[in-house]
Design a protein around this motif. Structure first.
Motif: not given
Length: 171
Positions: A4-5, A12-15, A19-22
């Motif tokens: 994945l990396l 965009p869902y994972i990114a 960002i939400g967790i950050l």
């Protein structure tokens, strides 16, 4: 997971979830929203203090936002380093002074590209200070707090972006 990396484009869902967790951690540990424009102002203050001394700290703006390295400045460093590492690992890293879309639609002249980039950067910086936050600050942090001001700012960003792109790409 490592595959994945190594992808050239992430979901965009994972990114977005990342960002939400950050954003959660940003509020949890610093009680501040996620954004970059204040950090750029702090960096400009640090540069100004190198050139003109400590009188920078007496300016009204820098009394509120001292020109010093904080976690938001380190976030910018992390964004740059993370982008480089990601593009290198995925095999998409290359130097480009003129993006393909710009060259195709506007010009292959590096001076024209510099003028567009400088003008756009100045306008974005002024807009970020005028709206009291950058696109990421309003779009991610402000909207997550249901801020009406952020909703209006984000709508303005999109309208201005669509209008500008329409003008530029119709030339």
């Amino acid at each position: 997971m490592i595959e994945l990396l190594m992808e050239p484009r992430w979901s965009p869902y994972i990114a977005g979830a990342g960002i939400g967790i950050l954003l959660w951690f940003s509020f949890l540990f610093s009680n501040k929203p996620l954004g970059c424009s204040t950090a750029f102002s702090r960096i400009s203050g640090m540069i100004e203090s190198i050139l003109s001394g400590e009188k920078v700290r007496n300016k009204e703006y820098f009394k509120l936002f001292p020109p010093e390295v904080d976690w938001q400045v380190m976030l910018i460093v992390g964004i740059v380093c993370g982008s480089f590492i990601s593009s290198f690992i995925s095999g998409t890293f290359h130097f480009s002074f003129i993006p393909d879309t710009f060259e195709l639609n506007i010009s292959d002249n590096i001076l024209i590209r510099f003028i567009f980039a400088l003008t756009g950067g100045i306008l974005m910086g002024l807009g970020a200070r005028w709206s009291r936050g950058c696109t990421s600050g309003h779009g991610i942090s402000g909207l997550s707090q249901l801020s009406l001001a952020s909703l209006v700012a984000v709508m303005g960003f999109f309208i201005a972006g669509i209008f500008t792109a329409t003008i530029i790409f119709s030339l």
